[in-house]
Design an enzyme around this catalytic site. Structure first.
Site, PDB file in Angstrom:
ATOM      1  N   ASP A  32     -34.673   9.848 -15.101  1.00  0.00           N
ATOM      2  CA  ASP A  32     -35.638   9.134 -15.949  1.00  0.00           C
ATOM      3  C   ASP A  32     -35.785   9.763 -17.334  1.00  0.00           C
ATOM      4  OD1 ASP A  32     -36.104   7.959 -13.430  1.00  0.00           O
ATOM      5  OD2 ASP A  32     -37.835   9.245 -13.073  1.00  0.00           O
ATOM      6  N   GLU A 201     -38.174  -1.953 -12.965  1.00  0.00           N
ATOM      7  CA  GLU A 201     -38.959  -0.818 -13.467  1.00  0.00           C
ATOM      8  C   GLU A 201     -38.313  -0.294 -14.750  1.00  0.00           C
ATOM      9  OE1 GLU A 201     -38.658   1.678 -10.045  1.00  0.00           O
ATOM     10  OE2 GLU A 201     -36.647   2.401 -10.539  1.00  0.00           O
TER      11      GLU A 201
END
Length: 319
Positions: A32, A201
């Site tokens: 991420d 997401e």
């Protein structure tokens, strides 16, 4: 004679070895990644990729060239964020009026539980960061979006917004002047759903030549088909019509390529995509590495598919 024959070969092997270390950008399991330029250095703020209850801290990395990286350990952890009883992940960072802000998700929040999106601040990019609110900024589940995977976006007029959301839903919110509360959007609401087709997401946005590029991750984060797709719009509010996938697995290099960010080189039309992927020989879902590739555009402004590489990139020197 042996020296004259073998020296060039040894040099070539050395250069190849150096190239092979470029992707991943730095060692360790990190996911991420949020990339940004602060001053004359490139920065990456990733998730420490480990079993959920072990993701209790953040490290950061800085570099003058996207090749040589300095690790800044434990810039924020659960000792500072007292309401974070489980994992913290997916940073979003920016600078404003000399302060460095660090947004994060914490706890696997469900309805009625404490967790969600928090915000911290520091005087330097490498921290230490302190929790501003002592509680989540967004805790509730609105429009079906789990409050995780936030991205803070500064519009061309200086106004800050935030895209966020898991569970295949994405919301847009607007900040007050010190990022401690939400203020109404133009329609009077605090939360605007902006979910595009196939969104899962990891939202991200940037502006290029007046066009708003909205990006997100699709697929299952633990699976091989994790990938990045995008839309283009004339406004931060959308609408966001899915155009296509620009980052995905390569069966010869890595699987699960997704949850990305974009670094723009200041004063240049040059962009890098920072993302995580899983090596081909790894089956542990937490074994993810941070990698960087150059991202290019077609003449009509659409994004060309990004090729996964082992070599990685070298960034221009920053002023």
């Amino acid at each position: 004679m042996l020296i004259s024959i073998w020296s060039p070969i040894l040099l070539l092997c050395s250069l190849i070895s150096l190239a092979l270390t470029s992707n991943p950008a730095f060692p360790g399991w990190y996911a991420d990644p949020e990339g940004i330029v602060y001053g004359n250095r490139y920065w990456i703020f990733p998730t420490y990729s480990a079993p959920f209850d072990e993701q209790t801290f953040f490290d950061a990395f800085s570099s003058p060239d996207l090749v040589t990286w300095t690790k800044h350990p434990r810039i924020l952890d659960t000792n500072e964020v007292t309401w974070a009883t489980r994992a913290m992940w997916a940073p979003s960072v920016f600078e404003h009026e000399g302060k460095y802000y660090f947004f994060f998700g914490a706890n696997d929040v469900h309805e009625g539980e404490v967790g969600g999106i928090g915000v911290a601040v520091a005087d330097k990019p490498e921290g230490p960061y302190r929790d501003i609110l002592g509680r989540p900024l967004i805790n509730d589940i609105v429009n079906g979006a789990q409050p995780i995977d936030q991205f803070v976006f500064k519009d061309s007029d200086g106004q800050f917004y935030m895209f966020y959301g898991g569970w295949s839903r994405c919301n847009l919110v607007k900040f007050n002047s010190n990022f401690t509360a939400l203020v109404p959007l133009p329609d009077g609401s605090l939360f605007m759903e902006v979910t595009p087709q196939d969104y899962v997401e990891g939202p991200f946005m940037f502006i290029r030549n007046g066009t708003y590029y909205f990006m997100w991750s699709e697929g299952e984060w633990a699976g091989p088909d994790y990938r990045v797709s995008y839309a283009m719009s004339s406004s931060v509010f959308g609408p966001f019509e899915r155009i296509g996938t620009i980052l995905e697995q390569d069966a010869s290099i890595a699987r699960g390529a997704g949850h990305h960010s974009i670094i723009k080189v200041p004063n240049e039309d040059k962009y890098f995509i920072v993302y995580h992927r899983r090596p081909l020989n790894e089956t542990d879902m937490n074994h993810r590495e941070t990698c960087i590739e150059e991202m290019n555009f077609n003449n009509d402004g659409t994004i060309r598919p990004v090729k996964l590489t082992i070599e990685g990139v070298t960034g221009p020197a920053l002023p």
